[in-house]
Design an enzyme around this catalytic site. Sequence first.
Site, PDB file in Angstrom:
ATOM      1  N   GLY A   7       0.839  -1.197   0.000  1.00 26.07           N
ATOM      2  CA  GLY A   7       0.000   0.000   0.000  1.00 26.07           C
ATOM      3  C   GLY A   7       0.868   1.239   0.000  1.00 26.07           C
ATOM      4  N   LEU A   8       0.979   1.905  -1.142  1.00 29.13           N
ATOM      5  CA  LEU A   8       1.906   3.032  -1.286  1.00 29.13           C
ATOM      6  C   LEU A   8       1.163   4.309  -1.653  1.00 29.13           C
ATOM      7  CD1 LEU A   8       4.656   1.087  -3.272  1.00 29.13           C
ATOM      8  CD2 LEU A   8       4.636   1.605  -0.819  1.00 29.13           C
ATOM      9  N   ASN A  86      -6.203   1.637   9.254  1.00 28.27           N
ATOM     10  CA  ASN A  86      -7.188   2.061  10.257  1.00 28.27           C
ATOM     11  C   ASN A  86      -8.191   0.958  10.551  1.00 28.27           C
ATOM     12  OD1 ASN A  86      -6.214   4.556  10.932  1.00 28.27           O
ATOM     13  ND2 ASN A  86      -7.524   5.686   9.527  1.00 28.27           N
ATOM     14  N   LYS A 164      -5.526   4.477  18.594  1.00 24.27           N
ATOM     15  CA  LYS A 164      -5.648   5.391  17.449  1.00 24.27           C
ATOM     16  C   LYS A 164      -7.096   5.800  17.227  1.00 24.27           C
ATOM     17  CE  LYS A 164      -4.352   7.509  13.605  1.00 24.27           C
ATOM     18  NZ  LYS A 164      -5.506   7.544  12.736  1.00 24.27           N
ATOM     19  N   GLU A 171      -9.751  14.042  18.101  1.00 25.04           N
ATOM     20  CA  GLU A 171      -9.530  14.932  16.957  1.00 25.04           C
ATOM     21  C   GLU A 171     -10.862  15.498  16.456  1.00 25.04           C
ATOM     22  OE1 GLU A 171      -8.855  13.561  12.540  1.00 25.04           O
ATOM     23  OE2 GLU A 171      -7.019  13.265  13.703  1.00 25.04           O
TER      24      GLU A 171
END
Length: 304
Positions: A7-8, A86, A164, A171
């Site tokens: 995954g780039l 995620n 996270k 956030e």
Amino acid sequence: MQLGLIGLGKMGGNMRERIRRAGHTVVGYDHNPELSDADSLSALVEKLEAPRTVWVMVPAGAATQSVIDELGKLLEPGDTVVDGGNSRWTEDERHAAELGATGIGFVDAGVSGGVWGLENGYALMVGGVAEHVARVQPIFDALKPEGPYGYVHAGNVGAGHFSKMVHNGIEYAMMQAYAEGWELLEKVDSVTDVREVFRSWREGTVIRSWLLDLAVDALDEDEHLDGLKGVAQDSGEGRWTVEAAIDHAVPLPAITASLFARFASRQEDSPQMKMIASLRNQFGGHAVENAKNAKNAKNTDGGR
């Protein structure tokens, strides 16, 4: 150390570069052949010396499950898989059990840093048994910000993604507070320069933060955010945070309200969501909608 990285996109590509700058070897794979160092997952595995470490950086859910299923067939006992996407924390124990049945270690890593991580480093929240985490430690050290902070072995499998998730819930609430304050300042006639009010808060106030800095950057680009449509998406982690709070009977009024505010933004054009959308674009390159409904983003290949 050698690392396979799958995954780039916005984050994965920058992570590959940061790890290489630290002197490690990274073999990357992506569906886009122009970005890849190997033309398949099997080719990636073949390029790595045992014991192998492979980091998965793809969208949560079916995409991650598919990659982990394939790696379970390609890797060998003593190898390690890191899920740095995620993923929901509830999936981590299943992935650890599936891979562990064949002797493959599993580590979950919550990663924060967005499009700025290449230069500033990535905050890492890691879950897994100590032995498996230790195998990946050189890579964590390469990715984290300089200094004593920005990395934590948060606990057992699932602890990294859970941490996270809570980070992203906080956030949500912080961005909502800035957005509400910005809209109120914009509404009153007596305040004639809202952007400079925000800028003045960057030093010497208790609400100064990187998000505030990014809000000022967004206002410098579009002083009244007139070019944006007041719609902000949610990544899913805000929902998971609220659901976890319900499961554990923990009151989260601010985070819950910020999540529902995003839902409301999809029903009408919300001034507050212009600020939320601009902040998400500033730190993560998330797509925004302009006032004419055209898509605009710093990058469009995913990220946090």
